[in-house]
Write a protein that holds these residues in place. Structure first.
Motif, PDB file in Angstrom:
ATOM      1  N   LEU A 256      41.280  40.726  47.838  1.00  0.00           N
ATOM      2  CA  LEU A 256      41.687  39.936  48.997  1.00  0.00           C
ATOM      3  C   LEU A 256      40.521  39.068  49.433  1.00  0.00           C
ATOM      4  CD1 LEU A 256      43.603  42.582  51.184  1.00  0.00           C
ATOM      5  CD2 LEU A 256      44.552  40.944  49.544  1.00  0.00           C
ATOM      6  N   LEU A 257      40.806  37.800  49.680  1.00  0.00           N
ATOM      7  CA  LEU A 257      39.799  36.858  50.149  1.00  0.00           C
ATOM      8  C   LEU A 257      40.247  36.291  51.498  1.00  0.00           C
ATOM      9  CD1 LEU A 257      39.279  34.843  46.829  1.00  0.00           C
ATOM     10  CD2 LEU A 257      37.994  36.858  47.609  1.00  0.00           C
ATOM     11  N   PHE A 258      39.317  36.254  52.451  1.00  0.00           N
ATOM     12  CA  PHE A 258      39.622  35.749  53.787  1.00  0.00           C
ATOM     13  C   PHE A 258      38.718  34.568  54.121  1.00  0.00           C
ATOM     14  CE2 PHE A 258      40.549  40.281  53.679  1.00  0.00           C
ATOM     15  CZ  PHE A 258      41.817  40.352  54.229  1.00  0.00           C
TER      16      PHE A 258
ATOM     17  N   ALA B 251      43.789  34.765  50.386  1.00  0.00           N
ATOM     18  CA  ALA B 251      44.151  34.712  48.973  1.00  0.00           C
ATOM     19  C   ALA B 251      44.331  36.128  48.449  1.00  0.00           C
ATOM     20  CB  ALA B 251      43.085  33.979  48.167  1.00  0.00           C
ATOM     21  N   ILE B 252      45.438  36.354  47.749  1.00  0.00           N
ATOM     22  CA  ILE B 252      45.732  37.648  47.139  1.00  0.00           C
ATOM     23  C   ILE B 252      45.571  37.468  45.633  1.00  0.00           C
ATOM     24  CG2 ILE B 252      47.416  39.522  46.934  1.00  0.00           C
ATOM     25  CD1 ILE B 252      48.900  38.160  49.349  1.00  0.00           C
ATOM     26  N   VAL B 253      44.499  38.034  45.076  1.00  0.00           N
ATOM     27  CA  VAL B 253      44.201  37.873  43.650  1.00  0.00           C
ATOM     28  C   VAL B 253      44.591  39.156  42.927  1.00  0.00           C
ATOM     29  CG1 VAL B 253      42.455  37.276  41.946  1.00  0.00           C
ATOM     30  CG2 VAL B 253      42.256  36.395  44.291  1.00  0.00           C
ATOM     31  N   LYS B 254      45.601  39.068  42.099  1.00  0.00           N
ATOM     32  CA  LYS B 254      46.099  40.218  41.348  1.00  0.00           C
ATOM     33  C   LYS B 254      45.481  40.148  39.951  1.00  0.00           C
ATOM     34  CE  LYS B 254      49.941  38.355  42.598  1.00  0.00           C
ATOM     35  NZ  LYS B 254      49.494  37.606  43.805  1.00  0.00           N
ATOM     36  N   VAL B 255      44.637  41.121  39.629  1.00  0.00           N
ATOM     37  CA  VAL B 255      43.829  41.082  38.411  1.00  0.00           C
ATOM     38  C   VAL B 255      44.380  42.047  37.370  1.00  0.00           C
ATOM     39  CG1 VAL B 255      41.506  41.282  37.451  1.00  0.00           C
ATOM     40  CG2 VAL B 255      41.802  40.566  39.836  1.00  0.00           C
TER      41      VAL B 255
ATOM     42  N   SER C 112      46.856  47.207  53.748  1.00  0.00           N
ATOM     43  CA  SER C 112      46.605  47.320  52.320  1.00  0.00           C
ATOM     44  C   SER C 112      47.863  46.923  51.558  1.00  0.00           C
ATOM     45  CB  SER C 112      46.210  48.753  51.946  1.00  0.00           C
ATOM     46  OG  SER C 112      46.018  48.850  50.548  1.00  0.00           O
ATOM     47  N   PRO C 113      47.728  46.029  50.584  1.00  0.00           N
ATOM     48  CA  PRO C 113      48.900  45.611  49.811  1.00  0.00           C
ATOM     49  C   PRO C 113      49.327  46.620  48.758  1.00  0.00           C
ATOM     50  CG  PRO C 113      46.948  44.502  49.010  1.00  0.00           C
ATOM     51  CD  PRO C 113      46.517  45.286  50.222  1.00  0.00           C
TER      52      PRO C 113
ATOM     53  N   THR D 165      35.148  36.657  53.638  1.00  0.00           N
ATOM     54  CA  THR D 165      35.055  38.087  53.306  1.00  0.00           C
ATOM     55  C   THR D 165      35.919  38.406  52.097  1.00  0.00           C
ATOM     56  OG1 THR D 165      34.766  38.612  55.651  1.00  0.00           O
ATOM     57  CG2 THR D 165      35.379  40.431  54.197  1.00  0.00           C
ATOM     58  N   TYR D 166      35.439  39.307  51.242  1.00  0.00           N
ATOM     59  CA  TYR D 166      36.239  39.786  50.115  1.00  0.00           C
ATOM     60  C   TYR D 166      36.430  41.292  50.235  1.00  0.00           C
ATOM     61  CZ  TYR D 166      32.111  41.868  47.903  1.00  0.00           C
ATOM     62  OH  TYR D 166      31.007  42.648  47.638  1.00  0.00           O
ATOM     63  N   MET D 167      37.544  41.783  49.686  1.00  0.00           N
ATOM     64  CA  MET D 167      37.820  43.217  49.584  1.00  0.00           C
ATOM     65  C   MET D 167      38.375  43.478  48.183  1.00  0.00           C
ATOM     66  SD  MET D 167      39.639  44.103  53.247  1.00  0.00           S
ATOM     67  CE  MET D 167      38.997  45.773  53.364  1.00  0.00           C
ATOM     68  N   ILE D 168      37.916  44.561  47.550  1.00  0.00           N
ATOM     69  CA  ILE D 168      38.360  44.913  46.203  1.00  0.00           C
ATOM     70  C   ILE D 168      39.074  46.259  46.242  1.00  0.00           C
ATOM     71  CG2 ILE D 168      37.640  45.425  43.841  1.00  0.00           C
ATOM     72  CD1 ILE D 168      35.289  43.548  44.278  1.00  0.00           C
ATOM     73  N   LEU D 169      40.344  46.262  45.821  1.00  0.00           N
ATOM     74  CA  LEU D 169      41.163  47.463  45.838  1.00  0.00           C
ATOM     75  C   LEU D 169      41.569  47.808  44.407  1.00  0.00           C
ATOM     76  CD1 LEU D 169      42.410  45.428  48.406  1.00  0.00           C
ATOM     77  CD2 LEU D 169      42.937  47.763  49.107  1.00  0.00           C
ATOM     78  N   TYR D 170      41.120  48.969  43.946  1.00  0.00           N
ATOM     79  CA  TYR D 170      41.357  49.387  42.560  1.00  0.00           C
ATOM     80  C   TYR D 170      42.512  50.376  42.470  1.00  0.00           C
ATOM     81  CZ  TYR D 170      40.841  52.082  38.288  1.00  0.00           C
ATOM     82  OH  TYR D 170      41.099  52.752  37.116  1.00  0.00           O
TER      83      TYR D 170
END
Length: 260
Positions: A230-232, A192-196, A83-84, A127-132
């Motif tokens: 996170l996108l894989f 891909a690390i997408v910082k929103v 986990s980032p 695969t995508y993962m969403i970390l809030y």
């Protein structure tokens, strides 16, 4: 009706003037007076902070706080993804051939999120993962993998809430918000690390130097609670079977493994 009201409130509280006011307040010396109540309301773990609560001169300094050395354990096995961030894993799933993902019963476009058709092609059927991250979380962002940065870019302007209510009632929050995207090439494929950006504050500060990323190394920070996606690439990621959603995570905790 609820959906319409929620969207109206978002629009009213997310303008340039309101964002500017919040930023100025959070960075002003006056904001230090709300630090004790903020820490109490959000139940901040003061034992892991690098400084004592009274040493933070502004609320912003508290938001972007660093932790004591060894406050987080990093899974350093070569094939693991960690986990980032400290966060809640809100959702995980497949990226469709159409580039769509389904989050909280709403459809989002990974193509719109990335804004680059060439890069998008790598992640179709992946695969995508969403970390809030909530305001209570540690706001520093770390690399989930070892690898080389191939591209980093920014998209979007305003930022809408990215909590469960924002995801449910907002309009394309994950793919419309201000975001900083970092693509990393690993020995297994691309991640891909997408910082929103979140409501009110768009500030995402990049801190890493050079193109080489080390798992667990700091790469950026949020000035307020927000989200990391996170996108894989297809067939390179296998999630740990012990993880479910929603799931509280600490930075460095194992999310799964990369496979060839």
């Amino acid at each position: 009706m609820i959906q319409g009201l929620y969207r109206l409130l978002i629009e009213l509280t997310n303008g340039r003037w309101s964002s500017g006011l919040l930023k100025r307040f959070a960075r002003s010396p006056v904001s230090r007076f709300v630090i004790p109540s903020f820490a109490r309301i959000y139940q901040l773990n003061q034992k892991e902070m690098e400084k004592e609560l009274a040493e933070y001169p502004t609320l912003h300094d508290l938001f972007v706080r660093t932790l004591k050395k060894d406050a987080r354990k990093i899974d350093l096995n070569a094939d693991t993804v960690v986990s980032p961030v400290d966060a809640v894993l809100e959702d995980v799933g497949p990226i469709k051939e159409t580039s769509e993902i389904l989050v909280k019963e709403k459809t989002y476009s990974i193509g719109e999120m990335l804004g680059d058709e060439d890069i998008l092609s790598k992640y179709l059927n992946g695969t995508y993962m969403i970390l809030y991250l909530s305001p209570s979380h540690y706001h520093r962002i770390h690399s989930p993998v070892n690898g080389t940065v191939t591209k980093q870019w920014q998209l979007g302007s305003k930022s809408y809430p990215v909590n469960k209510w924002g995801l449910k009632y907002g309009r394309r929050t994950l793919s419309k918000n201000y975001r900083v995207i970092t693509e990393v090439k690993t020995n297994y494929g691309h991640v891909a690390i997408v910082k929103v950006g979140a409501m009110f504050v768009n500030s995402i500060e990049t801190t890493h130097k050079g193109s080489e990323l080390v798992k667990g190394g700091e790469i950026a920070y949020f000035s307020f609670g927000s989200t990391v996606v996170l996108l894989f690439e297809k067939d390179i990621f296998q999630m740990d079977k012990t993880i479910h959603t929603p799931h509280d995570l600490k930075m460095g905790e194992r999310l799964g493994i990369l496979i060839k």
